[in-house]
Design a protein around this motif. Structure first.
Motif, PDB file in Angstrom:
ATOM      1  N   GLY A 333       0.343  -3.032   0.318  1.00  0.00           N
ATOM      2  CA  GLY A 333       1.756  -2.849   0.635  1.00  0.00           C
ATOM      3  C   GLY A 333       2.694  -3.222  -0.492  1.00  0.00           C
ATOM      4  N   CYS A 334       2.214  -3.992  -1.466  1.00  0.00           N
ATOM      5  CA  CYS A 334       3.068  -4.368  -2.595  1.00  0.00           C
ATOM      6  C   CYS A 334       3.483  -3.163  -3.429  1.00  0.00           C
ATOM      7  N   ALA A 335       2.755  -2.068  -3.295  1.00  0.00           N
ATOM      8  CA  ALA A 335       3.054  -0.877  -4.104  1.00  0.00           C
ATOM      9  C   ALA A 335       3.949   0.115  -3.369  1.00  0.00           C
ATOM     10  N   ARG A 336       4.527  -0.292  -2.268  1.00  0.00           N
ATOM     11  CA  ARG A 336       5.368   0.628  -1.509  1.00  0.00           C
ATOM     12  C   ARG A 336       6.636   1.003  -2.267  1.00  0.00           C
ATOM     13  N   CYS A 337       7.231   0.065  -2.978  1.00  0.00           N
ATOM     14  CA  CYS A 337       8.500   0.312  -3.659  1.00  0.00           C
ATOM     15  C   CYS A 337       8.360   0.385  -5.169  1.00  0.00           C
ATOM     16  N   HIS A 338       7.262  -0.101  -5.695  1.00  0.00           N
ATOM     17  CA  HIS A 338       7.068  -0.131  -7.148  1.00  0.00           C
ATOM     18  C   HIS A 338       5.589  -0.318  -7.432  1.00  0.00           C
ATOM     19  N   ASN A 339       5.191  -0.102  -8.658  1.00  0.00           N
ATOM     20  CA  ASN A 339       3.811  -0.362  -9.019  1.00  0.00           C
ATOM     21  C   ASN A 339       3.456  -1.811  -8.699  1.00  0.00           C
ATOM     22  N   HIS A 340       2.225  -2.004  -8.255  1.00  0.00           N
ATOM     23  CA  HIS A 340       1.780  -3.355  -7.916  1.00  0.00           C
ATOM     24  C   HIS A 340       1.950  -4.272  -9.124  1.00  0.00           C
ATOM     25  N   LYS A 341       2.514  -5.453  -8.893  1.00  0.00           N
ATOM     26  CA  LYS A 341       2.808  -6.375  -9.988  1.00  0.00           C
ATOM     27  C   LYS A 341       1.547  -6.908 -10.644  1.00  0.00           C
ATOM     28  N   PHE A 342       0.455  -6.996  -9.866  1.00  0.00           N
ATOM     29  CA  PHE A 342      -0.733  -7.650 -10.390  1.00  0.00           C
ATOM     30  C   PHE A 342      -1.945  -6.727 -10.482  1.00  0.00           C
ATOM     31  N   ASP A 343      -2.072  -5.818  -9.543  1.00  0.00           N
ATOM     32  CA  ASP A 343      -3.307  -5.054  -9.418  1.00  0.00           C
ATOM     33  C   ASP A 343      -3.095  -3.576  -9.760  1.00  0.00           C
ATOM     34  N   PRO A 344      -4.177  -2.875 -10.082  1.00  0.00           N
ATOM     35  CA  PRO A 344      -4.071  -1.483 -10.546  1.00  0.00           C
ATOM     36  C   PRO A 344      -3.823  -0.493  -9.404  1.00  0.00           C
ATOM     37  N   ILE A 345      -2.752  -0.711  -8.673  1.00  0.00           N
ATOM     38  CA  ILE A 345      -2.342   0.224  -7.629  1.00  0.00           C
ATOM     39  C   ILE A 345      -0.913   0.640  -7.927  1.00  0.00           C
ATOM     40  N   SER A 346      -0.728   1.902  -8.192  1.00  0.00           N
ATOM     41  CA  SER A 346       0.607   2.402  -8.516  1.00  0.00           C
ATOM     42  C   SER A 346       1.320   2.861  -7.260  1.00  0.00           C
ATOM     43  N   ILE A 347       2.605   3.106  -7.400  1.00  0.00           N
ATOM     44  CA  ILE A 347       3.356   3.629  -6.261  1.00  0.00           C
ATOM     45  C   ILE A 347       2.829   5.011  -5.871  1.00  0.00           C
ATOM     46  N   GLN A 348       2.315   5.767  -6.864  1.00  0.00           N
ATOM     47  CA  GLN A 348       1.703   7.057  -6.545  1.00  0.00           C
ATOM     48  C   GLN A 348       0.444   6.855  -5.707  1.00  0.00           C
ATOM     49  N   ASP A 349      -0.345   5.817  -6.045  1.00  0.00           N
ATOM     50  CA  ASP A 349      -1.540   5.511  -5.251  1.00  0.00           C
ATOM     51  C   ASP A 349      -1.170   5.183  -3.811  1.00  0.00           C
ATOM     52  N   TYR A 350      -0.115   4.395  -3.654  1.00  0.00           N
ATOM     53  CA  TYR A 350       0.302   3.982  -2.313  1.00  0.00           C
ATOM     54  C   TYR A 350       0.604   5.209  -1.449  1.00  0.00           C
ATOM     55  N   TYR A 351       1.384   6.142  -1.983  1.00  0.00           N
ATOM     56  CA  TYR A 351       1.780   7.286  -1.165  1.00  0.00           C
ATOM     57  C   TYR A 351       0.651   8.301  -1.041  1.00  0.00           C
ATOM     58  N   ALA A 352      -0.263   8.343  -2.009  1.00  0.00           N
ATOM     59  CA  ALA A 352      -1.452   9.182  -1.846  1.00  0.00           C
ATOM     60  C   ALA A 352      -2.325   8.631  -0.717  1.00  0.00           C
ATOM     61  N   MET A 353      -2.390   7.307  -0.617  1.00  0.00           N
ATOM     62  CA  MET A 353      -3.115   6.710   0.511  1.00  0.00           C
ATOM     63  C   MET A 353      -2.397   6.988   1.830  1.00  0.00           C
ATOM     64  N   SER A 354      -1.074   6.954   1.813  1.00  0.00           N
ATOM     65  CA  SER A 354      -0.350   7.239   3.053  1.00  0.00           C
ATOM     66  C   SER A 354      -0.568   8.690   3.480  1.00  0.00           C
ATOM     67  N   ALA A 355      -0.809   9.584   2.517  1.00  0.00           N
ATOM     68  CA  ALA A 355      -1.104  10.978   2.861  1.00  0.00           C
ATOM     69  C   ALA A 355      -2.406  11.094   3.651  1.00  0.00           C
ATOM     70  N   VAL A 356      -3.317  10.149   3.436  1.00  0.00           N
ATOM     71  CA  VAL A 356      -4.572  10.138   4.190  1.00  0.00           C
ATOM     72  C   VAL A 356      -4.291  10.006   5.686  1.00  0.00           C
ATOM     73  N   PHE A 357      -3.261   9.227   6.030  1.00  0.00           N
ATOM     74  CA  PHE A 357      -3.029   8.865   7.430  1.00  0.00           C
ATOM     75  C   PHE A 357      -1.795   9.549   8.022  1.00  0.00           C
ATOM     76  N   GLN A 358      -1.377  10.671   7.442  1.00  0.00           N
ATOM     77  CA  GLN A 358      -0.168  11.332   7.924  1.00  0.00           C
ATOM     78  C   GLN A 358      -0.317  11.917   9.318  1.00  0.00           C
ATOM     79  N   ASP A 359      -1.536  12.060   9.802  1.00  0.00           N
ATOM     80  CA  ASP A 359      -1.686  12.599  11.160  1.00  0.00           C
ATOM     81  C   ASP A 359      -1.736  11.499  12.218  1.00  0.00           C
ATOM     82  N   VAL A 360      -1.587  10.242  11.792  1.00  0.00           N
ATOM     83  CA  VAL A 360      -1.681   9.114  12.722  1.00  0.00           C
ATOM     84  C   VAL A 360      -0.286   8.702  13.167  1.00  0.00           C
TER      85      VAL A 360
END
Length: 914
Positions: A333-360
């Motif tokens: 969830g830290c990558a919801r508004c910006h790239n993760h401050k510590f870990d290799p998860i970008s804001i693009q990764d966050y929303y690509a993951m949210s695309a996985v669950f768009q039918d939920v």
């Protein structure tokens, strides 16, 4: 003259050539000449080598390509419209105008920046730098393949030897059986089982202990204990936690799924797959995992489109938080508004993951169950009985009315109609959905709803009773509790609401189904005013040959006929009984998610749904080889299944480590990684990294068996050692992280409560089913109140207590029982006066102490001293010492045996794991 003309013409050509050359040269942007001065004058103070506001650095090309904390690349070579740098300098992104507190850059400078990007953002000396950096963090590395040790004890001894420490002596058998029983089942051993184990242990300690472990692993209470650990992590509860905090109907089905999964030792990879995509494998109740977190229901959000978009984004974030914390061990969830401050998860990764669950979507559905499920079998039996009763009534002629709680059905002999009118008797009508059911067996018919506009049906309503925005079209929008139909007759008017359905061709129908608020029926309970009929009496009418509307069924006439016809009354009572059985014994709607059509997913700038940017497609984090190999338009279930496969693939470095560490945490009291749901840079370093990898690899090799991993841990000498301290160990490793002794710890609230019930002989050990109720029936926006937390109906394991968010159960919440609003990968342990007060004076403890005293008296006889001994045995699984017996007997003689029981319940011996 001719010579002068030739010279002049030559000079003219030279001038033109020179001018053209200069013009072409000026088109090529030179970084040092044209761009660097702009950065130096306007940007470097905040985005240079020494300071990087928002994580953006403009003195390196690679930093521009990566972008700052907000995730958008500052520069995309060749693509001005994708380069966030241009958005901020042109002030097209409100709130992010750059430079701050200054006028906009001159147009010529902006033009230079645009041309530089168009020409590839050339930056001499920095064109070979790469955007990606190596993943050096320990948890992101592949699992080790080879190990220096081959046992839990071997790994621990290696570290202990380096610290000049060693394992402690074995624990005594009484402490050992209490320890392993609580760790594996959450229940203290009975006095009888304790005595038998000690006797066996004295003869053959190895065999006695191994058989005990197998007995506990095979106990149905094992699943109850380990299910609670999982429910803590995902914040599972039976209310939504919002302002209304409404009950989630039948959410307990997911809890029972988790209990059953642990009991049958379901492979962990299958456990994960089912929770993400159980709708594809007849394990529909498992998807309760996806909606375990809190949410704000649509009725609370209101009708404002931006508020609804924000609420939807918040619900998606809850899903990602659950998946990240429980399975991945990352703070996604830290990558919801910006790239993760510590870990290799970008804001693009966050929303690509949210695309996985768009039918939920948060809500209820009838979960997919296998044909062998007892509820499915029972449903078939009851459906056959219902069909038989219906056919008898249909053969007899006339209409009848069935009440299905959340909706009503009017049945009638099959009629072929081209138009149908529903004529309401009330002046004010409110309904949310109406279905006209085609008779099964006709051409192209399988009990389908022919009222839908998508089938060509035209819907007309009385123009005199229309309410703007709440037209009759809302009756057929397949949305329960969202856009409803409302019709109101003018004052003193003879007009009444009616709705007509004009079919494209004649259809055969035999019933209609109508409801006022089917969403409540499907999704909530225990709220005042549920399931009210707000459309009143109505008639069903068709046109005769003269074009006049003639009724053929009326709800008021049906009710009158039932009152007057005893045979019909008996038949309806039989139908009501069958319906009631179907709603309790058959499949039921449960709050385990509902599914919708997925929509396109965009990166939301700074997390705002009002600022969508680039479209993204379903994927896992890119730095972890997150390509899912599903097409961009793949349906939701396919996305979720592909993501689950990525999660549990042996190449994924996180999943096996996270679950192995989580199991270790619950066995030994603290994880090898002390932050069980954060394996990132901000999490704790592992105390024994090679041991963790060995356990994780062993779990994969065992077929992802959780029981096999637990068995390996509790059979180790490290688990079986004494918990007694010594000076050397305390001086070198005070918290026992190296496990030179078994770390003692206070047991959880559930263990205290369940063990008290077991000691008094009143514990109901039945497995599964609806939670026992301790709260009131409330108004929609009122708060839940505890009305009975000690009566006989509550004497089940605490796992089955109604789990309401933001509500203190007034007894065991004091023992750090989570309110399910936050992820609790490990529970805090506090010590407060309220704990002692609750264990001394609460109605629950007073009642159970009375039952304990009665049991001790019945089992020990008339001698008070013998009764005192029995109280010690029932609560502490031991006899008192001579001194304890003397003092306790004197106390019981003065204060009563009940008060002695309350005192023993308050002892550390009762509350701590030895």
């Amino acid at each position: 003259m001719a010579i002068r003309l030739i010279i002049s013409f030559s000079i003219f050509l030279f001038a033109i050539f020179s001018f053209a050359t200069v013009g072409r040269s000026s088109d090529a942007i030179d970084f040092q000449r044209d761009i660097a001065p702009i950065f130096e004058e306007h940007c470097s103070y905040c985005h240079g080598k020494d300071e990087q506001e928002s994580g953006l650095r403009l003195d390196r090309r690679v930093s521009l390509l990566r972008g700052g904390d907000y995730g958008q690349p500052a520069v995309v070579p060749g693509k001005v419209d994708k380069s966030y740098l241009i958005d901020v300098v042109t002030h097209s992104d409100p709130g992010m105008e750059m430079p701050p507190d200054e006028e906009r850059l001159p147009d010529e400078k902006i033009s230079l920046l645009k041309r530089w990007i168009e020409q590839g953002a050339q930056w001499p000396g920095q064109m070979d730098q790469v955007v990606e950096e190596e993943l050096n963090h320990w948890s992101f590395q592949p699992l080790r393949e080879h190990f220096a040790q081959d046992s839990v004890d071997g790994f621990l001894r290696e570290r202990l030897t380096a610290a000049d420490l060693s394992l402690s002596e074995p624990a005594d058998p009484r402490a050992l059986i209490r320890r392993v029983s609580i760790v594996l089942t959450g229940l203290a051993p009975t006095p009888q089982r304790t005595a038998a184990f000690i006797d066996e242990y004295d003869r053959e300690p190895g065999r006695a202990y191994t058989e005990l472990v197998e007995e506990l692993l095979g106990s149905p209470h094992f699943g109850e204990r380990w299910a609670q650990h999982w429910l803590d992590v995902i914040r599972w509860a039976e209310t939504n936690g919002s302002e209304s905090n409404l009950y989630r109907k039948n959410a307990w089905m997911y809890r029972d799924y988790v209990v059953q999964s642990f009991n049958e030792d379901k492979p962990y990879d299958q456990f994960v797959r089912e929770q993400l995509a159980g709708d594809l494998s007849a394990s529909g109740e498992a998807t309760g995992f996806l909606v375990a977190g809190p949410h704000v229901p649509s009725a609370t959000v209101g009708a404002e489109p931006s508020a609804r978009r924000q609420a939807r984004a918040d619900r998606m974030d809850e899903i990602l938080q659950t998946v990240g914390a429980s399975v991945m061990g990352m703070t996604v969830g830290c990558a919801r508004c910006h790239n993760h401050k510590f870990d290799p998860i970008s804001i693009q990764d966050y929303y690509a993951m949210s695309a996985v669950f768009q039918d939920v979507e948060f809500g209820s559905r009838f979960p997919e169950l296998p044909p062998s499920d007892p509820r499915v079998i029972r449903q078939r039996e009851l459906k056959s009985q219902l069909d038989h009763q219906r056919q008898s009534l249909r053969n007899a002629g006339g209409a009848w009315l069935e009440d299905w709680t959340g909706y009503q059905e009017v049945h009638f002999p099959t009629r072929r109609v081209e138009r149908l009118r529903i004529a309401f008797a009330s002046r004010n009508v409110f309904a949310d959905e109406l279905e006209i059911i085609e008779t099964a067996g006709n051409d192209n018919a399988s009990s389908r709803n022919v009222a839908l506009a998508s089938l060509g049906t035209t819907i007309v309503e009385n123009p005199a009773t229309i309410n703007q925005g709440m037209s009759a079209m809302n009756l057929v929008n397949n949305a329960f509790g969202a856009k409803e139909f409302k019709a109101t007759a003018p004052p003193d008017s003879l007009e009444r609401p009616w709705v007509e359905f004009h079919f494209p061709k004649s259809v055969s129908i035999d019933r209609i189904r109508i409801s006022s608020n089917r969403e409540d029926y499907l999704e909530t309970d225990f709220v005042e005013g549920l399931h009210r009929i707000q459309y009143g009496e109505f008639r069903l009418e068709t046109r005769d040959e003269s074009g006049q509307w003639k009724p053929f069924a009326s709800t008021s006439a049906i009710k009158k006929r039932v009152q007057e016809d005893q045979e019909l009354q008996a038949a309806m009572e039989t139908i009501d009984t069958i319906i009631s059985a179907m709603q309790t014994e058959g499949p039921q709607p449960a709050f385990v998610a509902r599914f919708i059509d997925p929509v396109n997913t965009f990166v939301l700038s700074r997390g705002s749904p009002e600022s969508p940017r680039d479209q993204v497609f379903a994927a896992a984090p890119s730095r972890f080889d997150g390509e899912l190999a599903v097409p961009p338009d793949a349906p939701g279930p396919a996305r979720r299944r592909a993501f689950a496969d990525w999660l549990v693939h042996p190449r994924n470095p996180l999943t096996a480590r996270v679950i192995a560490n989580r199991v270790w945490h619950h066995v030994f009291g603290s994880g090898i990684v002390a932050t069980p749901s954060d394996f990132g840079e901000a999490g704790a370093e592992p105390t024994h990294p090679e041991l963790l990898d060995w356990l994780a690899k062993g779990m994969i090799d065992s077929g992802w068996s959780t029981k096999q991993l637990i068995r390996r841990l509790v059979l180790s000498k490290s688990f079986r050692q004494s918990s007694l301290p010594h000076e050397t160990g305390l001086a070198r490793d005070g918290s026992a992280q190296l496990l030179w002794r078994f770390p003692p710890r206070r047991v959880e609230a559930e263990v205290i409560r369940d063990s008290i019930l077991q000691a008094s002989g009143s514990l109901d050990v039945s497995i599964g089913g609806p939670s026992y109720r301790i709260h009131n029936v409330k108004k929609r926006y009122a708060q839940w109140e505890v009305i009975d937390n000690h009566g006989r109906e509550t004497w089940r394991r605490m796992l089955y207590q109604e789990r309401m968010r933001r509500v203190d159960d007034q007894i065991f919440t004091a023992f750090d029982f989570p309110d399910c609003g936050q992820i609790k990968a490990k529970r805090p342990v506090s010590t407060t006066p309220l704990q002692a007060l609750n264990l001394m004076n609460s109605d629950f403890v007073v009642t159970q102490s009375e039952l304990l005293a009665q049991r001790a008296t019945a089992e020990a006889g008339e001698q008070l001293a013998d009764q005192v001994v029995r109280c010690f045995e029932l609560l502490l699984c031991r006899v008192p010492t001579r001194a304890e017996r003397k003092i306790a007997t004197e106390f019981a003689q003065e204060q009563g045996l009940e008060l002695l029981c309350r005192t023993l319940i308050n002892t550390n011996e009762m509350a701590y794991l030895p």
